[in-house]
Scaffold this motif. Structure first.
Motif, PDB file in Angstrom:
ATOM      1  N   TYR A   1      30.287 117.159  18.573  1.00 50.26           N
ATOM      2  CA  TYR A   1      31.307 116.357  17.883  1.00 50.26           C
ATOM      3  C   TYR A   1      32.516 116.127  18.787  1.00 50.26           C
ATOM      4  O   TYR A   1      33.053 115.018  18.841  1.00 50.26           O
ATOM      5  CB  TYR A   1      31.727 117.077  16.602  1.00 50.26           C
TER       6      TYR A   1
ATOM      7  N   ASN B   1      34.228 119.326   9.981  1.00 44.33           N
ATOM      8  CA  ASN B   1      32.990 118.639  10.339  1.00 44.33           C
ATOM      9  C   ASN B   1      31.792 119.582  10.330  1.00 44.33           C
ATOM     10  O   ASN B   1      30.673 119.172   9.998  1.00 44.33           O
ATOM     11  CB  ASN B   1      33.136 117.987  11.717  1.00 44.33           C
TER      12      ASN B   1
ATOM     13  N   ASN C   1      33.984 112.530  20.257  1.00 42.63           N
ATOM     14  CA  ASN C   1      35.210 112.066  19.610  1.00 42.63           C
ATOM     15  C   ASN C   1      36.492 112.531  20.297  1.00 42.63           C
ATOM     16  O   ASN C   1      37.566 112.443  19.691  1.00 42.63           O
ATOM     17  CB  ASN C   1      35.225 112.542  18.146  1.00 42.63           C
TER      18      ASN C   1
END
Length: 559
Positions: A461, A479, A465
């Motif tokens: 992740y 998340n 990002n």
């Protein structure tokens, strides 16, 4: 706007200076004025200007004396001295005080603006630097929290000396000096643990612990930190026995009030003995931890403490030490499948297998057998053992830990064969301890595997990002469906570095790649790797790489 304060004893000159400059048009605002240093000083402390313009010769308190006292109170203030005397000694003294500019009167508006402009550039740069530093410190708060947790853990477990405890505590903003200390342990359980997902359970307890911390935020007499096994540990300190007892009772009352909003959960508090030395804090912790083992045998919320401790509003049901009668029975005719395991609380072992640690096994077993009563017969002890074994073999219980039937048989063995070999309470104790440890060890292996998967997901992740300026510990934890504090702990344990260190490394590696292989402006590169503020990007880059982005690009091109 840059704030300016003007001090000049001659009214006509002061008015002329005020009117010669269009302050706001050039980014300045005149926040005050005075005719001498004595009148000016309190006004300066109140308005906190960025720049002080002062005449050097004035009645009551001259410009140099004013500069000296103002610098002592506002070290970052910039000072511009005006003088009608071309005197080297004045200039030399002004420099020693820290005056930025020393200019002769009369001064025109253009000349004054020129000098103010130079000072303004320095101030703006300093403010940007301070803003970047503040943001950096905020980003680094995760590291500071972990450092405080490690310090508290090491001190409570007696791993550091008294001198180290005092010195390290001071560095971390923790004053641990006091005449009296006590350790308080708190843990929250769901009332129906078999119906709660492990991650959800952690989230609820984390929410509750967070609210406890909010209650004591800024308090100097209590320091909270998470302990292994989802336990909140509090170090309470006070100046007297009465004060520490009152503080502890307040903790109990606050916990009881807080939990009124969490009816689906039960909670336990264990109070360690009060000690008078920092070096004995670990004794208080050991005492609280030993008593805390009994929580797995409670059906309802409970406070564990010494008989001599005056607890207000003690709650929960007392542990029933006569739950199992001492009747004899024939082991050879015993039918394990027919045993009514409702005679023992399922939650006891369920809670323990979900939250207990290897170090707690022996304390749990000791407390468990003690609860039978001192006059219990051998057959009663063995019956207790059989009940625990039956509970452990419950498919629902082991499946909640991720144990399939085949693995369950491998871990527990053939219960019917084992029972025949147990002919004393000592053998029963030994076997139950061994059995529990096997299951806990297997649970830990499952947890380690789960955490590895969580960390891998988190890294993926972050890699996808990192350009998002809003990325934070909280957003990544959300998340992967884990509370932020728990995620921070396991991330550091699994990777050897904090989340913010990892994120910064990812961003800096990409930035260095762009600086080396492209001609993109450094400000645009900062935006590309997740920093909207170009100044903050430069600050972080220099902080982590030792040189500025521009210097890095130049060095790479020359090499």
């Amino acid at each position: 706007m840059i704030k300016v304060f003007l001090v000049e004893d001659e009214f006509a000159i002061r008015e002329g200076i005020k009117k010669s400059v269009n302050w706001e048009e050039h980014g300045f605002t005149l926040v005050g004025e005075a005719g001498d240093g004595e009148i000016a000083f309190p006004k300066i402390l109140k308005t906190r200007p960025d720049i002080l313009i002062t005449d050097i010769r004035m009645p009551f308190m001259d410009g140099l004396e004013l500069a000296r006292v103002v610098k002592a109170e506002i070290p970052d203030i910039r000072i511009l001295v005006l003088s009608g005397y071309d005197d080297f000694n004045y200039a030399k003294e002004a420099i020693s005080i820290g005056v930025d500019e020393y200019i002769l009167k009369p001064v025109s508006g253009d000349n004054l603006l020129q000098e103010l402009g130079k000072i303004s550039d320095v101030i703006s740069s300093r403010k940007k630097e301070e803003k970047a530093r503040q943001k950096y410190m905020k980003d680094m708060e995760e590291i500071r929290i972990l450092e405080r947790q490690k310090f508290m853990h090491d001190m409570i477990n007696g791993k550091i000396s008294v001198q180290e405890s005092i010195a390290t505590g001071k560095e971390l903003g923790i004053d641990i000096t006091a005449p009296f200390y006590s350790i308080i342990l708190i843990q929250v359980f769901p009332k129906e643990p078999d119906k709660i997902d492990a991650n959800e359970y952690s989230g609820v307890s984390e929410e509750i612990y967070g609210k406890i911390k909010e209650i004591y935020d800024g308090e100097s007499h209590v320091y909270p930190y998470e302990q292994v096994g989802d336990v909140l540990c509090l170090l309470e300190k006070a100046d007297s026995i009465n004060e520490i007892e009152e503080n502890i009772n307040n903790i109990i009352a606050n916990m009881k009030s807080l939990m009124d909003n969490y009816k689906d959960n039960i909670y336990f508090i264990s109070i360690g003995k009060i000690v008078e030395r920092i070096r004995d804090v670990n004794i208080s912790y050991a005492d609280a931890n030993r008593k805390f083992a009994e929580r797995y045998m409670c059906e309802d919320s409970f406070v564990f403490c010494g008989d001599d401790f005056p607890v207000s509003g003690r709650f929960g049901e007392e542990i029933d030490k006569d739950a199992i009668g001492p009747e004899d029975f024939d082991l050879s005719k015993l039918d394990i499948g027919a045993i009514d395991i409702r005679m023992i609380s399922k939650k006891t072992i369920f809670h323990f297998l979900r939250s207990g640690t290897l170090s707690e096994v022996d304390d749990l077993v000791d407390e468990y057998f003690e609860s039978i009563g001192k006059e219990a017969t051998e057959s009663t002890i063995i019956r207790q053992y059989v009940l625990v074994e039956s509970l452990l073999s419950s498919a629902a219980l082991l499946e909640s830990l991720g144990v399939d039937k085949e693995k369950s048989s491998e871990i527990l063995g053939d219960l019917s064969e084992t029972i025949k070999d147990v002919d004393s309470s000592d053998r029963a104790r030994e076997y139950i301890s061994t059995l529990l440890k096997k299951v806990i060890e297997y649970r830990n292996k499952i947890s380690d595997k789960k955490y590895t998967e969580v960390i891998d997901k988190a890294k993926k992740y972050i890699q996808e990002n990192y350009q998002n300026d809003e990325m934070s510990l909280q957003s990544v934890a959300l998340n992967v469906n884990i509370s932020s504090n728990h995620f921070s702990t396991i991330f550091r344990k699994e990777t050897g570095e904090t989340f913010i260190d990892y994120l910064t490394t990812v961003r800096m590696d990409r930035a260095k790649e762009l600086l080396t292989c492209t001609a993109v402006k450094t400000s645009e590169i900062g935006f590309e790797v997740g920093y909207k503020d170009p100044h903050y990007f430069s600050y972080i880059f220099k902080k982590t790489q030792g040189i500025s982005p521009k210097e890095y690009r130049r060095v790479k091109k020359e090499s």
